[in-house]
Design an enzyme around this catalytic site. Sequence first.
Site, mmCIF file in Angstrom:
data_model
loop_
_atom_site.group_PDB
_atom_site.id
_atom_site.type_symbol
_atom_site.label_atom_id
_atom_site.label_comp_id
_atom_site.label_asym_id
_atom_site.label_seq_id
_atom_site.Cartn_x
_atom_site.Cartn_y
_atom_site.Cartn_z
ATOM 1 N N GLN A 190 -8.148 14.392 4.353
ATOM 2 C CA GLN A 190 -7.470 13.508 3.525
ATOM 3 C C GLN A 190 -8.311 13.580 2.181
ATOM 4 O O GLN A 190 -9.720 13.214 2.185
ATOM 5 C CB GLN A 190 -7.229 11.984 3.867
ATOM 6 C CG GLN A 190 -6.791 11.223 2.754
ATOM 7 C CD GLN A 190 -5.942 9.840 3.315
ATOM 8 O OE1 GLN A 190 -6.668 9.210 3.769
ATOM 9 N NE2 GLN A 190 -4.766 10.210 3.327
ATOM 10 N N HIS A 221 -8.872 11.653 -1.142
ATOM 11 C CA HIS A 221 -8.237 10.355 -1.775
ATOM 12 C C HIS A 221 -8.022 10.551 -3.298
ATOM 13 O O HIS A 221 -8.941 11.010 -4.015
ATOM 14 C CB HIS A 221 -9.322 9.257 -1.604
ATOM 15 C CG HIS A 221 -8.696 7.869 -1.585
ATOM 16 N ND1 HIS A 221 -8.260 7.338 -3.074
ATOM 17 C CD2 HIS A 221 -8.409 6.884 -1.001
ATOM 18 C CE1 HIS A 221 -7.881 6.315 -2.881
ATOM 19 N NE2 HIS A 221 -7.903 5.722 -1.785
ATOM 20 N N PHE A 278 0.897 -1.172 -0.057
ATOM 21 C CA PHE A 278 -0.046 -0.177 -0.013
ATOM 22 C C PHE A 278 0.748 1.251 0.007
ATOM 23 O O PHE A 278 2.154 1.281 0.354
ATOM 24 C CB PHE A 278 -1.078 0.021 1.225
ATOM 25 C CG PHE A 278 -2.244 -0.185 1.013
ATOM 26 C CD1 PHE A 278 -2.924 -0.884 0.037
ATOM 27 C CD2 PHE A 278 -3.169 0.720 1.687
ATOM 28 C CE1 PHE A 278 -4.129 -0.934 -0.069
ATOM 29 C CE2 PHE A 278 -4.647 0.699 1.614
ATOM 30 C CZ PHE A 278 -4.972 -0.118 0.538
ATOM 31 N N ARG A 323 -2.916 10.421 6.504
ATOM 32 C CA ARG A 323 -3.313 9.150 6.988
ATOM 33 C C ARG A 323 -2.598 8.074 5.811
ATOM 34 O O ARG A 323 -3.004 8.291 4.829
ATOM 35 C CB ARG A 323 -4.827 8.790 7.208
ATOM 36 C CG ARG A 323 -4.850 7.365 7.434
ATOM 37 C CD ARG A 323 -6.144 7.100 8.034
ATOM 38 N NE ARG A 323 -6.997 7.211 6.810
ATOM 39 C CZ ARG A 323 -7.441 6.016 6.191
ATOM 40 N NH1 ARG A 323 -7.043 4.875 6.141
ATOM 41 N NH2 ARG A 323 -8.456 6.224 4.952
ATOM 42 N N HIS A 355 -12.285 12.270 1.812
ATOM 43 C CA HIS A 355 -12.159 10.753 2.147
ATOM 44 C C HIS A 355 -12.196 10.457 3.581
ATOM 45 O O HIS A 355 -12.740 9.590 4.284
ATOM 46 C CB HIS A 355 -10.982 10.201 1.586
ATOM 47 C CG HIS A 355 -10.817 8.649 1.628
ATOM 48 N ND1 HIS A 355 -11.788 7.708 1.389
ATOM 49 C CD2 HIS A 355 -9.798 7.978 2.253
ATOM 50 C CE1 HIS A 355 -11.439 6.579 1.711
ATOM 51 N NE2 HIS A 355 -10.320 6.405 2.366
ATOM 52 N N ARG A 360 -1.158 9.695 -0.178
ATOM 53 C CA ARG A 360 -2.350 10.081 -0.968
ATOM 54 C C ARG A 360 -2.224 11.654 -1.410
ATOM 55 O O ARG A 360 -2.682 11.901 -2.404
ATOM 56 C CB ARG A 360 -3.399 9.689 -0.198
ATOM 57 C CG ARG A 360 -3.713 8.455 -0.079
ATOM 58 C CD ARG A 360 -4.812 7.990 0.804
ATOM 59 N NE ARG A 360 -4.994 6.367 0.851
ATOM 60 C CZ ARG A 360 -5.893 5.819 1.386
ATOM 61 N NH1 ARG A 360 -6.508 6.428 2.256
ATOM 62 N NH2 ARG A 360 -5.928 4.346 1.205
HETATM 63 C C1 LIG Z 1 -14.804 4.153 1.084
HETATM 64 C C2 LIG Z 1 -13.795 4.102 2.204
HETATM 65 C C3 LIG Z 1 -13.057 3.138 2.132
HETATM 66 C C4 LIG Z 1 -11.870 2.718 2.883
HETATM 67 N N1 LIG Z 1 -10.842 1.953 3.014
HETATM 68 C C5 LIG Z 1 -10.093 1.852 3.833
HETATM 69 C C6 LIG Z 1 -9.166 0.913 3.956
HETATM 70 O O1 LIG Z 1 -9.018 0.036 3.152
HETATM 71 N N2 LIG Z 1 -8.371 0.564 5.175
HETATM 72 C C7 LIG Z 1 -8.572 1.447 6.083
HETATM 73 O O2 LIG Z 1 -7.590 1.108 6.957
HETATM 74 N N3 LIG Z 1 -9.391 2.627 6.053
HETATM 75 C C8 LIG Z 1 -10.133 2.531 5.125
HETATM 76 N N4 LIG Z 1 -11.144 3.837 5.297
HETATM 77 C C9 LIG Z 1 -11.315 4.524 6.557
HETATM 78 C C10 LIG Z 1 -12.165 3.868 7.390
HETATM 79 O O3 LIG Z 1 -12.696 2.766 6.819
HETATM 80 C C11 LIG Z 1 -13.110 4.514 8.436
HETATM 81 O O4 LIG Z 1 -12.241 5.690 8.939
HETATM 82 C C12 LIG Z 1 -13.755 4.047 9.549
HETATM 83 O O5 LIG Z 1 -14.339 2.688 8.935
HETATM 84 C C13 LIG Z 1 -14.456 4.611 10.414
HETATM 85 O O6 LIG Z 1 -15.033 3.823 11.296
HETATM 86 P P1 LIG Z 1 -15.733 4.160 12.612
HETATM 87 O O7 LIG Z 1 -16.202 2.889 13.347
HETATM 88 O O8 LIG Z 1 -15.162 5.186 13.178
HETATM 89 O O9 LIG Z 1 -17.050 4.918 11.935
HETATM 90 P P2 LIG Z 1 -18.319 4.410 11.197
HETATM 91 O O10 LIG Z 1 -18.167 2.735 10.574
HETATM 92 O O11 LIG Z 1 -18.652 5.332 10.146
HETATM 93 O O12 LIG Z 1 -19.351 4.286 12.218
HETATM 94 C C14 LIG Z 1 -20.161 5.295 12.663
HETATM 95 C C15 LIG Z 1 -21.231 4.809 13.585
HETATM 96 O O13 LIG Z 1 -21.696 5.884 14.209
HETATM 97 C C16 LIG Z 1 -22.914 6.061 14.199
HETATM 98 N N5 LIG Z 1 -23.561 7.384 14.618
HETATM 99 C C17 LIG Z 1 -23.139 8.482 13.736
HETATM 100 N N6 LIG Z 1 -23.738 9.579 14.550
HETATM 101 C C18 LIG Z 1 -24.583 8.965 15.455
HETATM 102 C C19 LIG Z 1 -25.252 9.636 16.114
HETATM 103 N N7 LIG Z 1 -25.684 10.970 16.178
HETATM 104 N N8 LIG Z 1 -26.097 9.036 17.250
HETATM 105 C C20 LIG Z 1 -25.974 7.642 17.202
HETATM 106 N N9 LIG Z 1 -24.968 6.890 16.355
HETATM 107 C C21 LIG Z 1 -24.291 7.516 15.504
HETATM 108 C C22 LIG Z 1 -23.294 5.334 13.004
HETATM 109 O O14 LIG Z 1 -24.684 4.795 12.992
HETATM 110 C C23 LIG Z 1 -22.392 4.246 12.676
HETATM 111 O O15 LIG Z 1 -22.831 3.167 13.323
HETATM 112 C C24 LIG Z 1 -12.082 3.782 4.283
HETATM 113 C C25 LIG Z 1 -13.220 4.901 4.242
HETATM 114 C C26 LIG Z 1 -13.962 4.981 3.266
HETATM 115 C C27 LIG Z 1 -15.191 6.104 3.183
#
Ligand SMILES: Cc1cc2nc3c(=O)[nH]c(=O)nc-3n(C[C@H](O)[C@H](O)[C@H](O)COP(=O)(O)OP(=O)(O)OC[C@H]3O[C@@H](n4cnc5c(N)ncnc54)[C@H](O)[C@@H]3O)c2cc1C
Lengths: 620, 295
Positions: A238, A240, A118, A386, A351, A286
Site C-alpha cells: 500500500q 499511502h 474513513f 487495505r 505505507h 488509498r
Molecule cells: C505512520 C503510520 C500510521 C498508521 N495509521 C494507522 C491507522 O490509523 N489505523 C490502522 O488501522 N493502521 C494504521 N497503520 C498501520 C498499523 O499501525 C501497523 O500495521 C501496525 O501498527 C503494525 O503493528 P505490529 O504489531 O504488527 O508491528 P510493530 O508495531 O511495527 O511492532 C513490531 C515489533 O517487532 C519487533 N521486532 C521486529 N523485528 C524483530 C526482530 N528481528 N527481533 C525481535 N523483535 C523484532 C519490534 O521491536 C517491534 O516491537 C499505520 C502505520 C503507519 C506506519
Amino acid sequence: MASNTTYEHDVIVVGAGGAGLRAAIAAQEAGADVAIVSKLHPVRSHTGAAEGGINAAIRDGDSWEDHAYDTMKGSDYLGDAPAIEALCRESPKETIQLEHWGMAFSREEDGTVSQRPFGGLSFPRTTYAGAETGHQLLHTMYEQVVKRGIEVYDEWHVMNLAVTDEDDPTDRSCHGVVGYEIRSGEIAGFRARDGVILATGGMGQVFDHTTNAVANTGDGVAMAYRAGVPMEDMEFIQFHPTTLPSTGVLISEGVRGEGGILYNGEGERFMFEHGYANNDGELASRDVVARAELTEVNEGRGIEDEYVHLDMRHLGEDRILDRLENILHLAEDFEGVDGLEEPMPVKPGQHYAMGGIETNEYGQTCVDGLYAVGECACASVHGANRLGGNALPELIVFGKLAGHHAAGEEFEEPEIETGKRGDYEDADFEAPVTLGERAAGADAESTADAAADGGEAVTDPDAVLEIAVDREVAQVEELLEGDGVNHAEIRSAVQETMTANVNVFREEEGLKEALVDLREARDRYDDVGVSDPSRTFNTDLLHTLETRNILDIAEALTMGALARNEFRGAHWRKENQIRDDENWLKHTLISWNDGDPDLWYRPVILEGENKRYEPKVRSY
Amino acid sequence: MSTQVPQQTDETDAETEPDAEEEPSKGDLRREKKAERAAEREREAAEADPLAGEDTRELKVFRFDPEVEGKQEPRFDEFHVPFEKGMTVLDALIYARDTYDSSLTFRHSCRQAVCGSDAMFVNGQQRLACKTQLSDLSDPVRIEPLPHADVRKDLVVDMQHFYDQMDAVEPYFDADELPEDELEEQRQSRANRETVKMSTRCIWCGACMSSCNIAAGDNQYLGPAALNKAYRFAMDEREGESRKRERLEIIEQEHGVWRCQTQFSCTEVCPKDIPLTEHIQELKREAVKNNLKFW
Ligand SMILES: Cc1cc2nc3c(=O)[nH]c(=O)nc-3n(C[C@H](O)[C@H](O)[C@H](O)COP(=O)(O)OP(=O)(O)OC[C@H]3O[C@@H](n4cnc5c(N)ncnc54)[C@H](O)[C@@H]3O)c2cc1C
Ligand code: SF4
Ligand code: FES
C-alpha cells in the site's frame, strides 16, 4: 561469543508492537508462561505511529456484516472470507476491551467513544484517539503487560527460528528462536514449549520513501520464509496518498475523513474535476487516490513536479485542534508548514504490506507451533488493498486468537489452508536471472535456511534449538571477521531499484530490471562485512543482518509483482489495465525451497459463514 | 563533563566483560585488527575532504565504547555533513554513520517523534534528534548522550533506571468497576479526557529526567516522567476514589512529589509539550486534599 544460556517459556512472542503485546496478554490469560522478545523496547514499536483509528462496528445502524462487506470490496476481492469475517466480528469486542483497559479514546458528549468516517467505509466506524490512536493503543497495551508481569526481553534482536528439518515444510515444527542481546552481544536460545508467535511488523525499509520506522525491516517475514513458510500476496504494497515529501512522515487519512481537500498545482480539486472518484472524491480508497496524485504530477499538474496539496484550513482551528492536533505538529516539525495557515504538501509513500507470512484465521502457519500476527502476517484480510483503520483491529483480533491458540485453547478446524497442500496450482514463472541464494556459490552455507537445509532430520527440540544457535554464532563470527562491503551501500541499492521499478506504477520491463539489480545486490552481500568490532550495541552488525532480510523480501515482492499480470487494488500493471477475475482470483505464494524461491497459487475463499461475496466492479 | 561513563559498575556489566585471565583468543586478535582497520579508515576520511565547496555542517559527536581499545577513553569526533534544507540532527548522524564510520552508535527508529528512542544532549539541551532541525542550531553541533545516565556506547545510554522509576508508580489502568456487557464502554467525560490528555502523550524518551537537577542528585526521586504517569491515572475519573488514594500514597513517599522544586527544566525540554511541572503541582494539591480528608 560462547554462550550456553537458554531461556525457556511456554509461548515466545517475537515483537512488542500492538500485535505482539495483545498476543502475549491472550496467551497469559489462557494460562501460559509467556515471554516477549523484542529488538526495541515495547513502547518504541511502530504501532505508536498509527494516527487515524480502529474500525469497529459498535454503533446502532452499523453491523459487522457491513464492515466485512466493505473490507471485501476494499480488498478488491482478494481477501479470504473466513479471516475477514473473524476480523469484523471480533473487532467491536476487542476495541471496547481497549476502552476497558483505560485507553484515552476521543469521546462524545455522553462519554462513549467517538467514531469518524474513513476511506472506503459505508459507515463512520473508525474509532480514534485524536490523531495518535496508535500511540494510545500501544501504551495502553504495554501497561497491561506490565500489570500482568509478563516477561519482556527488550533490545534482543531475534535472528532466526529453530525449526526442524523435514523435507516438506508442512511436516516441520518450530521450537524456539535465536536471540542476540544488543547490549552485550550475547547469543542465546529461547525455547518455546508450546509456540512461537511472530509479530515483527512491517517491511517499509524495502523502499526509500516510507512512512515506516527504520526498524521495520521485515525480519519476521524473512525468517519465516527461510524456514519454509510461504509468503502470501507480497506484491500488494500500500502506498499511502498523503505523506510529507521530504521525510515520508504520514499525514493521517483522518484529515480527509474530517473533510480535508486535495488540490493540484492548478488549484483544481482533481479527485472530482479529473474524474478519479466522482462519488467519494478524496475519500476513495488509498490506491485510487495515490494513483490520481501521481497522474496529476506526471501530467504536469503537480507542484514542483513532485507533490500536490492537502488543505484543511477550512475545517477551522477548533476542529483541527480537537481532532487533528498531532497533524499540525507533524507538518510543522517535519516540513516547516503551518497547517492552520497553508495547505500541506503531500505525495504517495510506501505505507503497509498487505502480504506477508501465510496464516489461517487463527494466525497459524504451515509449520507446527509457529504463528504470525500483525503486519508481518497475511491472514488475508486486506487482499489487494487495505482500508484505513483495518490494521489496528487486525493486531488486536488476531493477536488475541493466536495467543489463545498457542497457549493450547481448543478451536474449530480452520477453514483456510496453509502450506503447499490441497488445491494449489504451480506457477509458470520465468525470471530474467537466477533467483534466491543458490547462485551465490559455496559460501552461501553461512547464511542458510533455519534448520531446513536438508541435512539429517533432527527432531529433538533442544537439539534443534542448539543447531540454530550454533549457526547464528558462526554467522556472527563470520560477519565480524570479514571486512567487506558496508551494508548501507547494499541497502540503498535495493531501496533505489524498488522505488524506481516496483512502486505505485509497474511494468514488466522495470520489474525485470529490478530482479537483475536485486541479484547484483545479493551477490554483493556475499562480501558484506561489519567494521565495528564491538560486542556492545553493535548496530553495524544488526543493520547488516536486517539487510539480508530486506534482500529476500524485495525479491519475493518483485517476483509476485512480475507474475501477477493484472491490475488489482494497489497492484497496477501497465500491460494489463483490467482486473482479471477469471485468471487471478487467487493468491500468489512464494516459498523458499532450499535456497530457491518457488512460486505457486491458491484460490481466494469468497465463501463466508452465511454468504458468498460476489466480486463486483470497485467504484468510489 | 556532564556525562557519566560507567566504571565497570554493576554485576551484569561485569559478566559481559571479556575474561582478562585467558590467553588472547582468536576473537580478541580479530577485534584488535578491526580496531586498527577502523582507525586507518578514520584517518583516511579525515585527510580526504570530499565535501570541499559544499554547504556543510560540522558535528562534534561524543564517542565511547567500553569494548574497543582506543574508544575506552571518551572523546569527541568531528564529522562534516552536507547540509540540505529540512535536515534534522538525526539525518546528519545517519549520514555520518553511513558515510564515514559505521560504528557510530545511537538509537533511533520512527524518525517522527513518537518512539522516544533518540533523545540526546544537543548543543547543551535535551532534545529528540529527529525533531531538531539543523538550521535551528549553531555550528558546530555538539552531540552528547543524555546527561545523568550511564553511557553504554557513543550516544546510547542505559534506560533501565528510567524504566524502573516508571514501574514504581504502577503504570497501568485499574478500573473501579467495569460494565458487565463486554460491548459497552465504561465511559469517560470529555472534560476528564481533556484533564488527562496531555499526560497520556509521554513517549518515554527520558529527556525530562535527564534535565532534572533533583533527579541528578537523588537517584531515588521518581522524577517528572513517572510522576506524570501517576498523574495520568490518579486524575482519570474511571479509576475511582480508593485507587486514587493508593496512587497518591505512592507519589507522596519520601522521594515523590515533594522533592520537586518547580525548576521547570523538565517542562522546557519535553518534546511532547507536556506541562510536567504543572502536573506535579497538581498532584501536590491532590495530596494535600487527600491528607486533609484523613488527618
Ligand atoms: C505512520 C503510520 C500510521 C498508521 N495509521 C494507522 C491507522 O490509523 N489505523 C490502522 O488501522 N493502521 C494504521 N497503520 C498501520 C498499523 O499501525 C501497523 O500495521 C501496525 O501498527 C503494525 O503493528 P505490529 O504489531 O504488527 O508491528 P510493530 O508495531 O511495527 O511492532 C513490531 C515489533 O517487532 C519487533 N521486532 C521486529 N523485528 C524483530 C526482530 N528481528 N527481533 C525481535 N523483535 C523484532 C519490534 O521491536 C517491534 O516491537 C499505520 C502505520 C503507519 C506506519
Ligand atoms: S514526559 Fe516528555 S520528556 Fe519526559 S519522558 Fe515523557 S515525553 Fe519525554
Ligand atoms: S526516532 Fe523516534 S522519537 Fe526520534
